[in-house]
Design a protein around this motif. Structure first.
Motif, PDB file in Angstrom:
ATOM      1  N   GLU A   1     -17.074  67.131 -49.993  1.00  0.00           N
ATOM      2  CA  GLU A   1     -18.151  66.814 -51.012  1.00  0.00           C
ATOM      3  C   GLU A   1     -19.102  65.890 -50.495  1.00  0.00           C
ATOM      4  N   LEU A   2     -18.756  64.844 -49.742  1.00  0.00           N
ATOM      5  CA  LEU A   2     -19.739  64.217 -49.126  1.00  0.00           C
ATOM      6  C   LEU A   2     -20.630  64.706 -48.045  1.00  0.00           C
ATOM      7  N   TRP A   3     -20.131  65.735 -47.163  1.00  0.00           N
ATOM      8  CA  TRP A   3     -20.798  66.412 -46.127  1.00  0.00           C
ATOM      9  C   TRP A   3     -21.752  67.365 -46.961  1.00  0.00           C
ATOM     10  N   HIS A   4     -21.483  67.986 -48.034  1.00  0.00           N
ATOM     11  CA  HIS A   4     -22.254  68.824 -48.938  1.00  0.00           C
ATOM     12  C   HIS A   4     -23.366  68.143 -49.458  1.00  0.00           C
ATOM     13  N   HIS A   5     -23.196  66.664 -50.042  1.00  0.00           N
ATOM     14  CA  HIS A   5     -24.197  65.947 -50.723  1.00  0.00           C
ATOM     15  C   HIS A   5     -25.295  65.803 -49.648  1.00  0.00           C
ATOM     16  N   LEU A   6     -25.017  65.300 -48.534  1.00  0.00           N
ATOM     17  CA  LEU A   6     -26.000  64.960 -47.336  1.00  0.00           C
ATOM     18  C   LEU A   6     -26.879  66.231 -47.260  1.00  0.00           C
ATOM     19  N   VAL A   7     -25.967  67.329 -46.896  1.00  0.00           N
ATOM     20  CA  VAL A   7     -26.855  68.588 -46.510  1.00  0.00           C
ATOM     21  C   VAL A   7     -27.685  68.801 -47.718  1.00  0.00           C
ATOM     22  N   PHE A   8     -27.404  68.867 -48.558  1.00  0.00           N
ATOM     23  CA  PHE A   8     -28.269  69.166 -49.962  1.00  0.00           C
ATOM     24  C   PHE A   8     -29.243  68.170 -50.192  1.00  0.00           C
ATOM     25  N   GLU A   9     -29.149  67.002 -50.075  1.00  0.00           N
ATOM     26  CA  GLU A   9     -30.353  66.094 -50.174  1.00  0.00           C
ATOM     27  C   GLU A   9     -31.431  66.084 -49.088  1.00  0.00           C
ATOM     28  N   CYS A  10     -30.761  66.512 -47.957  1.00  0.00           N
ATOM     29  CA  CYS A  10     -31.830  66.809 -46.890  1.00  0.00           C
ATOM     30  C   CYS A  10     -32.699  67.969 -47.034  1.00  0.00           C
ATOM     31  N   PHE A  11     -32.201  68.984 -47.643  1.00  0.00           N
ATOM     32  CA  PHE A  11     -32.774  70.056 -48.376  1.00  0.00           C
ATOM     33  C   PHE A  11     -33.930  69.957 -49.334  1.00  0.00           C
ATOM     34  N   ASN A  12     -33.167  68.843 -50.365  1.00  0.00           N
ATOM     35  CA  ASN A  12     -33.965  68.377 -51.199  1.00  0.00           C
ATOM     36  C   ASN A  12     -35.300  67.532 -51.043  1.00  0.00           C
ATOM     37  N   ALA A  13     -34.984  66.806 -49.912  1.00  0.00           N
ATOM     38  CA  ALA A  13     -36.109  65.960 -49.275  1.00  0.00           C
ATOM     39  C   ALA A  13     -37.225  66.750 -48.946  1.00  0.00           C
ATOM     40  N   SER A  14     -36.955  68.049 -48.410  1.00  0.00           N
ATOM     41  CA  SER A  14     -37.746  68.775 -47.585  1.00  0.00           C
ATOM     42  C   SER A  14     -38.657  69.423 -48.639  1.00  0.00           C
TER      43      SER A  14
ATOM     44  N   PHE B   1     -42.325  52.270 -49.190  1.00  0.00           N
ATOM     45  CA  PHE B   1     -41.001  52.470 -48.460  1.00  0.00           C
ATOM     46  C   PHE B   1     -40.821  53.764 -47.736  1.00  0.00           C
ATOM     47  N   GLY B   2     -39.940  53.981 -46.849  1.00  0.00           N
ATOM     48  CA  GLY B   2     -39.766  55.288 -46.127  1.00  0.00           C
ATOM     49  C   GLY B   2     -38.715  56.050 -47.096  1.00  0.00           C
ATOM     50  N   ALA B   3     -38.472  57.410 -46.802  1.00  0.00           N
ATOM     51  CA  ALA B   3     -37.401  58.189 -47.369  1.00  0.00           C
ATOM     52  C   ALA B   3     -35.847  57.572 -47.216  1.00  0.00           C
ATOM     53  N   SER B   4     -35.117  57.555 -48.286  1.00  0.00           N
ATOM     54  CA  SER B   4     -33.937  57.069 -47.920  1.00  0.00           C
ATOM     55  C   SER B   4     -32.701  58.132 -48.754  1.00  0.00           C
ATOM     56  N   VAL B   5     -31.681  57.954 -48.582  1.00  0.00           N
ATOM     57  CA  VAL B   5     -30.699  58.846 -49.270  1.00  0.00           C
ATOM     58  C   VAL B   5     -29.330  58.060 -49.531  1.00  0.00           C
ATOM     59  N   ARG B   6     -28.785  58.383 -50.780  1.00  0.00           N
ATOM     60  CA  ARG B   6     -27.566  57.591 -51.412  1.00  0.00           C
ATOM     61  C   ARG B   6     -26.544  58.627 -51.980  1.00  0.00           C
ATOM     62  N   ILE B   7     -25.228  58.323 -51.398  1.00  0.00           N
ATOM     63  CA  ILE B   7     -24.041  59.212 -52.086  1.00  0.00           C
ATOM     64  C   ILE B   7     -22.943  58.424 -52.684  1.00  0.00           C
ATOM     65  N   ALA B   8     -22.592  58.715 -53.639  1.00  0.00           N
ATOM     66  CA  ALA B   8     -21.584  58.017 -54.519  1.00  0.00           C
ATOM     67  C   ALA B   8     -20.015  57.866 -53.617  1.00  0.00           C
ATOM     68  N   LEU B   9     -19.465  57.228 -54.228  1.00  0.00           N
ATOM     69  CA  LEU B   9     -18.143  56.905 -53.652  1.00  0.00           C
ATOM     70  C   LEU B   9     -17.127  57.818 -54.412  1.00  0.00           C
ATOM     71  N   GLU B  10     -17.670  58.003 -55.730  1.00  0.00           N
ATOM     72  CA  GLU B  10     -16.483  58.578 -56.546  1.00  0.00           C
ATOM     73  C   GLU B  10     -17.339  59.455 -57.581  1.00  0.00           C
ATOM     74  N   LYS B  11     -16.589  60.616 -58.278  1.00  0.00           N
ATOM     75  CA  LYS B  11     -17.159  61.110 -59.227  1.00  0.00           C
ATOM     76  C   LYS B  11     -16.255  61.362 -60.278  1.00  0.00           C
ATOM     77  N   ARG B  12     -16.829  61.719 -61.695  1.00  0.00           N
ATOM     78  CA  ARG B  12     -15.954  61.711 -62.843  1.00  0.00           C
ATOM     79  C   ARG B  12     -15.309  63.202 -63.021  1.00  0.00           C
ATOM     80  N   CYS B  13     -13.954  63.348 -63.110  1.00  0.00           N
ATOM     81  CA  CYS B  13     -13.391  64.644 -63.348  1.00  0.00           C
ATOM     82  C   CYS B  13     -13.585  65.329 -64.502  1.00  0.00           C
ATOM     83  N   SER B  14     -13.996  66.333 -64.443  1.00  0.00           N
ATOM     84  CA  SER B  14     -14.529  66.938 -65.580  1.00  0.00           C
ATOM     85  C   SER B  14     -13.395  67.496 -66.537  1.00  0.00           C
ATOM     86  N   LYS B  15     -12.149  67.576 -66.131  1.00  0.00           N
ATOM     87  CA  LYS B  15     -11.111  67.887 -66.920  1.00  0.00           C
ATOM     88  C   LYS B  15     -10.434  66.769 -67.566  1.00  0.00           C
TER      89      LYS B  15
END
Length: 307
Positions: A189-202, A164-178
């Motif tokens: 948060e969605l924009w950040h996750h995509l940026v971070f995972e691209c760097f992570n893939a690097s 398989f080739g590389a892929s990225v997934r992002i959740a729809l929701e997160k659990r609130c810590s409070k």
């Protein structure tokens, strides 16, 4: 005069010992001062990063950006000081850029919350399209609408393999810590996750090298976890730089608010060495259990091959 024996006398033992003692005191003082200076430089990035976070949160994005860049410069171990970040959208073959564009458009369709800030984030969009097309990593990254498979993960990427080739997934929701309740991920948060995972893939090439050493039985379980976590820590630091150089100028120009915690500017632990950050995580959770399981799988495969 130097040659006049009458006016010159040999230094006695008391005088000699006193001078040696004074020299030792001076050396100790200088050593202490140098240690204090080195220590202050080592941690200077933490309070500067905290100041940057406070300014960004209070709406002073450009002032916060300046201090964020200063914090990166002060940190001797920050990845952005040792590696080209690749902030410019790389030149791609037309077919690769079209692939990146298709993946990004599908992502927007599957995670429409990202479109909230889309008109203001042109440079971020262009970089992501380039990265999905292979501009950052050298291989294409496919968008997957599925939620991350790891429990509690808000985003994850899969490195390319023989099937398989590389892929990225992002959740729809997160659990609130409070309150422990689920809430939708914000646009930022969605924009950040995509940026971070691209760097992570690097970091794929480095992780592959770590996996090979583990599969050959050349490193311990703890060393494998530490080295693999260090690759994610580098991705966090590269995300710091992207946030300062690309995202914040766009947000400031458009008058957008920004949460520095989303981009790992805080907590301050992210400004420490990766080995220090790793020790802050409980041993019964991420990353110990995740990477530990990967190591166990590699070792099990090694043992089967030796039978």
């Amino acid at each position: 005069m130097l040659g006049d024996k009458q006016n010159s006398r040999p230094m006695n033992v008391f005088t000699t010992n006193t001078c040696f003692h004074a020299m030792r005191v001076v050396k100790v003082v200088l050593l202490t001062l140098s240690c204090m200076i080195a220590s202050s430089l080592a941690v200077a990035d933490e309070p500067t990063g905290a100041l940057a976070a406070h300014q960004i949160r209070s709406g002073r994005l450009l002032a916060g950006r300046a201090n964020l860049l200063k914090a990166i410069d002060l940190s001797s171990h920050h990845a952005a000081n040792r590696k080209a970040v690749g902030l410019e959208a790389a030149e791609l073959f037309v077919v690769d850029r079209e692939f990146g564009k298709q993946q990004f458009q599908q992502l927007l369709a599957d995670r429409p919350k990202m479109t909230d800030n889309l008109p203001h984030l042109g440079p971020v969009r262009d970089w992501l399209i380039s990265s999905l097309g292979g501009g950052l990593t050298g291989f294409r990254i496919e968008w997957s609408s599925e939620i991350p498979s790891s429990p509690g993960a808000e985003a994850e990427h899969y490195a390319p393999n023989r099937r398989f080739g590389a892929s990225v997934r992002i959740a729809l929701e997160k659990r609130c810590s409070k309150n422990g309740l689920l809430r939708p991920l914000t646009s930022e948060e969605l924009w950040h996750h995509l940026v971070f995972e691209c760097f992570n893939a690097s970091e794929t090439e480095k992780r592959s090298e770590i996996d090979k050493r583990a599969a050959a039985g050349l490193i311990s379980r703890e060393a494998y976890i530490a080295e693999t976590f260090a690759t994610e820590h580098r991705a966090v630091q590269m995300t710091h730089k992207f946030y300062a150089d690309v995202y914040l100028p766009c947000a400031a120009k458009a008058g957008l608010e920004s949460d520095p915690k989303v981009w790992y500017v805080e907590p301050s632990s992210w400004w420490k060495e990766p080995s220090e950050v790793l020790q802050l995580y409980p041993k019964d959770g991420y990353p110990w259990t995740n990477y530990g399981a990967e190591y166990d799988s590699l070792i099990a495969h090694l043992r089967r091959s030796q039978q």
